[in-house]
Design a protein around this motif. Structure first.
Motif, PDB file in Angstrom:
ATOM      1  N   HIS A   1       0.857  -1.195   0.000  1.00  0.00           N
ATOM      2  CA  HIS A   1       0.000   0.000   0.000  1.00  0.00           C
ATOM      3  C   HIS A   1       0.894   1.245   0.000  1.00  0.00           C
ATOM      4  O   HIS A   1       1.081   1.876   1.058  1.00  0.00           O
ATOM      5  CB  HIS A   1      -0.912   0.007   1.226  1.00  0.00           C
ATOM      6  CG  HIS A   1      -1.714  -1.248   1.400  1.00  0.00           C
ATOM      7  ND1 HIS A   1      -2.847  -1.524   0.654  1.00  0.00           N
ATOM      8  CD2 HIS A   1      -1.544  -2.312   2.231  1.00  0.00           C
ATOM      9  CE1 HIS A   1      -3.343  -2.688   1.023  1.00  0.00           C
ATOM     10  NE2 HIS A   1      -2.577  -3.197   1.969  1.00  0.00           N
ATOM     11  N   PRO A   2       1.454   1.608  -1.150  1.00  0.00           N
ATOM     12  CA  PRO A   2       2.395   2.741  -1.192  1.00  0.00           C
ATOM     13  C   PRO A   2       1.797   4.047  -0.682  1.00  0.00           C
ATOM     14  O   PRO A   2       2.524   4.921  -0.198  1.00  0.00           O
ATOM     15  CB  PRO A   2       2.742   2.841  -2.684  1.00  0.00           C
ATOM     16  CG  PRO A   2       2.433   1.499  -3.252  1.00  0.00           C
ATOM     17  CD  PRO A   2       1.273   0.977  -2.468  1.00  0.00           C
ATOM     18  N   GLN A   3       0.464   4.186  -0.796  1.00  0.00           N
ATOM     19  CA  GLN A   3      -0.173   5.435  -0.388  1.00  0.00           C
ATOM     20  C   GLN A   3      -0.449   5.503   1.105  1.00  0.00           C
ATOM     21  O   GLN A   3      -0.825   6.562   1.631  1.00  0.00           O
ATOM     22  CB  GLN A   3      -1.494   5.617  -1.159  1.00  0.00           C
ATOM     23  CG  GLN A   3      -2.668   4.789  -0.641  1.00  0.00           C
ATOM     24  CD  GLN A   3      -2.634   3.335  -1.080  1.00  0.00           C
ATOM     25  OE1 GLN A   3      -1.599   2.784  -1.429  1.00  0.00           O
ATOM     26  NE2 GLN A   3      -3.815   2.697  -1.057  1.00  0.00           N
ATOM     27  N   LEU A   4      -0.273   4.386   1.811  1.00  0.00           N
ATOM     28  CA  LEU A   4      -0.619   4.329   3.230  1.00  0.00           C
ATOM     29  C   LEU A   4       0.513   4.872   4.094  1.00  0.00           C
ATOM     30  O   LEU A   4       1.670   4.471   3.954  1.00  0.00           O
ATOM     31  CB  LEU A   4      -0.930   2.881   3.628  1.00  0.00           C
ATOM     32  CG  LEU A   4      -1.244   2.619   5.106  1.00  0.00           C
ATOM     33  CD1 LEU A   4      -2.503   3.361   5.533  1.00  0.00           C
ATOM     34  CD2 LEU A   4      -1.387   1.112   5.357  1.00  0.00           C
ATOM     35  N   GLU A   5       0.172   5.755   5.017  1.00  0.00           N
ATOM     36  CA  GLU A   5       1.149   6.262   5.985  1.00  0.00           C
ATOM     37  C   GLU A   5       1.288   5.253   7.123  1.00  0.00           C
ATOM     38  O   GLU A   5       0.307   4.943   7.808  1.00  0.00           O
ATOM     39  CB  GLU A   5       0.703   7.612   6.541  1.00  0.00           C
ATOM     40  CG  GLU A   5       1.644   8.173   7.609  1.00  0.00           C
ATOM     41  CD  GLU A   5       1.115   9.441   8.250  1.00  0.00           C
ATOM     42  OE1 GLU A   5       1.618   9.804   9.344  1.00  0.00           O
ATOM     43  OE2 GLU A   5       0.186  10.062   7.683  1.00  0.00           O
ATOM     44  N   VAL A   6       2.507   4.736   7.312  1.00  0.00           N
ATOM     45  CA  VAL A   6       2.752   3.723   8.344  1.00  0.00           C
ATOM     46  C   VAL A   6       3.799   4.257   9.313  1.00  0.00           C
ATOM     47  O   VAL A   6       4.893   4.660   8.902  1.00  0.00           O
ATOM     48  CB  VAL A   6       3.240   2.400   7.738  1.00  0.00           C
ATOM     49  CG1 VAL A   6       3.463   1.367   8.848  1.00  0.00           C
ATOM     50  CG2 VAL A   6       2.245   1.868   6.718  1.00  0.00           C
ATOM     51  N   THR A   7       3.462   4.252  10.598  1.00  0.00           N
ATOM     52  CA  THR A   7       4.426   4.637  11.625  1.00  0.00           C
ATOM     53  C   THR A   7       4.606   3.463  12.585  1.00  0.00           C
ATOM     54  O   THR A   7       3.784   2.542  12.624  1.00  0.00           O
ATOM     55  CB  THR A   7       3.958   5.868  12.412  1.00  0.00           C
ATOM     56  OG1 THR A   7       2.692   5.585  13.034  1.00  0.00           O
ATOM     57  CG2 THR A   7       3.811   7.065  11.495  1.00  0.00           C
ATOM     58  N   THR A   8       5.694   3.500  13.360  1.00  0.00           N
ATOM     59  CA  THR A   8       5.967   2.408  14.298  1.00  0.00           C
ATOM     60  C   THR A   8       6.263   2.971  15.680  1.00  0.00           C
ATOM     61  O   THR A   8       6.770   4.082  15.828  1.00  0.00           O
ATOM     62  CB  THR A   8       7.174   1.566  13.833  1.00  0.00           C
ATOM     63  OG1 THR A   8       8.345   2.400  13.782  1.00  0.00           O
ATOM     64  CG2 THR A   8       6.916   0.972  12.456  1.00  0.00           C
ATOM     65  N   ARG A   9       5.930   2.158  16.680  1.00  0.00           N
ATOM     66  CA  ARG A   9       6.221   2.513  18.069  1.00  0.00           C
ATOM     67  C   ARG A   9       6.654   1.264  18.810  1.00  0.00           C
ATOM     68  O   ARG A   9       6.171   0.158  18.523  1.00  0.00           O
ATOM     69  CB  ARG A   9       5.006   3.131  18.759  1.00  0.00           C
ATOM     70  CG  ARG A   9       4.742   4.579  18.349  1.00  0.00           C
ATOM     71  CD  ARG A   9       3.511   5.122  19.038  1.00  0.00           C
ATOM     72  NE  ARG A   9       3.597   5.024  20.496  1.00  0.00           N
ATOM     73  CZ  ARG A   9       4.213   5.904  21.269  1.00  0.00           C
ATOM     74  NH1 ARG A   9       4.845   6.936  20.722  1.00  0.00           N
ATOM     75  NH2 ARG A   9       4.209   5.775  22.582  1.00  0.00           N
ATOM     76  N   CYS A  10       7.553   1.452  19.778  1.00  0.00           N
ATOM     77  CA  CYS A  10       8.064   0.315  20.534  1.00  0.00           C
ATOM     78  C   CYS A  10       8.065   0.669  22.022  1.00  0.00           C
ATOM     79  O   CYS A  10       9.116   0.923  22.621  1.00  0.00           O
ATOM     80  CB  CYS A  10       9.475  -0.026  20.045  1.00  0.00           C
ATOM     81  SG  CYS A  10      10.117  -1.582  20.680  1.00  0.00           S
ATOM     82  N   PRO A  11       6.888   0.679  22.659  1.00  0.00           N
ATOM     83  CA  PRO A  11       6.818   1.014  24.087  1.00  0.00           C
ATOM     84  C   PRO A  11       7.336  -0.132  24.947  1.00  0.00           C
ATOM     85  O   PRO A  11       7.373  -1.286  24.527  1.00  0.00           O
ATOM     86  CB  PRO A  11       5.319   1.234  24.319  1.00  0.00           C
ATOM     87  CG  PRO A  11       4.671   0.340  23.309  1.00  0.00           C
ATOM     88  CD  PRO A  11       5.567   0.372  22.100  1.00  0.00           C
ATOM     89  N   THR A  12       7.719   0.206  26.164  1.00  0.00           N
ATOM     90  CA  THR A  12       8.189  -0.780  27.126  1.00  0.00           C
ATOM     91  C   THR A  12       7.098  -1.030  28.163  1.00  0.00           C
ATOM     92  O   THR A  12       6.498  -0.091  28.674  1.00  0.00           O
ATOM     93  CB  THR A  12       9.468  -0.297  27.824  1.00  0.00           C
ATOM     94  OG1 THR A  12      10.486  -0.084  26.851  1.00  0.00           O
ATOM     95  CG2 THR A  12       9.958  -1.326  28.831  1.00  0.00           C
TER      96      THR A  12
END
Length: 289
Positions: free
Chosen positions: A74-85
């Motif tokens: 999905h090239p148009q999709l905005e994807v972010t990542t998070r790594c909480p503890t």
């Protein structure tokens, strides 16, 4: 404003299927996708030879690989990542607080039917007010037998205020352009157990009355979503069993979960519990008052 979809990622096949499902849902909703991997440190029990840097590196890799795959799809999709503890269930519930939807992976039972609900998934479902969708590998949107247009099935309870459940189901059906089937199961009043000569006509009268109540409950939603094709299935018996049966071939099953707390804490009702453990389609659990 809750304007994104969140998916839990841990590198497992189940979480990858959930991420793909969540990505498709985010595209339908035209909102960003957030991938979350909760790092539980220190590991309990402690795993010899594994340090904090190893755990962080593995989590970052799992997130990066999932994000890269979804960008390709999905090239148009905005994807972010998070790594909480923190403990995974608590961390995922916290991440879901500002999301419109949380998607989690779950292992399948018997190949393609039913869910194996782990402690993290179950704890997360009851720890957040945000709707949660559980997905198995068999529910991968790019896998076999997952064609678009499959109906959405929603469990309706005439004894509860189910506006949040119905709103979720109708909105999903409208986005997907698919039919919606409302299912309600009812039981005879307990007093009839002691009636020596029961008139079958009483059962038919109660059934007709319940069907009218379900129709009345659905009427404002039919007006609000005129493009959604709606059918209702009212019967005497177990709502959980009928919803599980209806899940075969469905694109999504929607069930409610009461927000009220009991003296023993928050728990799932029998219908949601049955559907979560035996449905043959992704299951959305929507908390309601």
């Amino acid at each position: 404003m809750k304007n994104h979809v969140t998916a839990g990622v841990d590198g497992s096949p189940e979480s990858r299927a959930a991420a793909r499902w969540a990505a498709r849902e985010a595209v339908l909703r035209q909102v960003p996708l957030r991938l979350v991997h909760a790092v539980d440190w220190p590991l309990d029990p402690v795993v010899p030879g594994i340090g904090r840097q190893d755990v962080d590196r593995w989590a970052d890799q799992a997130l990066a690989e999932a994000a890269q795959e979804l960008h390709r799809r999905h090239p148009q999709l905005e994807v972010t990542t998070r790594c909480p503890t923190g403990r995974p269930a608590a961390a995922l519930a916290a991440e879901a607080a500002d999301a419109s939807l949380l998607v989690l992976g779950s292992r399948a039972l018997g190949g393609v039917v039913g869910f194996l609900i782990g402690s993290v998934a179950m704890s997360t479902v009851i720890a957040t007010d945000t709707p949660v969708v559980l997905v198995r590998v068999a529910d991968d949107p790019d896998g076999p037998g997952t064609g678009d247009g499959a109906e959405i099935v929603v469990g309706v309870d005439i004894h509860e205020a189910g506006d949040r459940v119905l709103a979720f189901a109708f909105e999903e059906a409208e986005r997907r352009g698919c039919p919606l089937r409302a299912v309600h199961g009812w039981k005879m009043p307990a007093a009839y157990t002691y009636v020596p000569f029961f008139d079958p006509e009483n059962e038919r009268d109660i059934g007709r009355s319940v069907a009218h109540m379900v129709d009345d409950m659905l009427l404002p939603w039919r007006h609000k979503f005129p493009e959604v094709e709606v059918t209702s299935n009212v019967f005497m018996g177990s709502a959980g069993e009928r919803l599980v049966h209806a899940s075969h071939g469905a694109g999504l099953v929607v069930v409610g979960r009461r927000l009220r707390r009991s003296p023993l804490g928050v728990h799932l009702g029998p219908v949601a519990h049955a559907v979560l453990h035996h449905a043959a389609a992704p299951v959305a659990v929507v908390a309601h008052g």
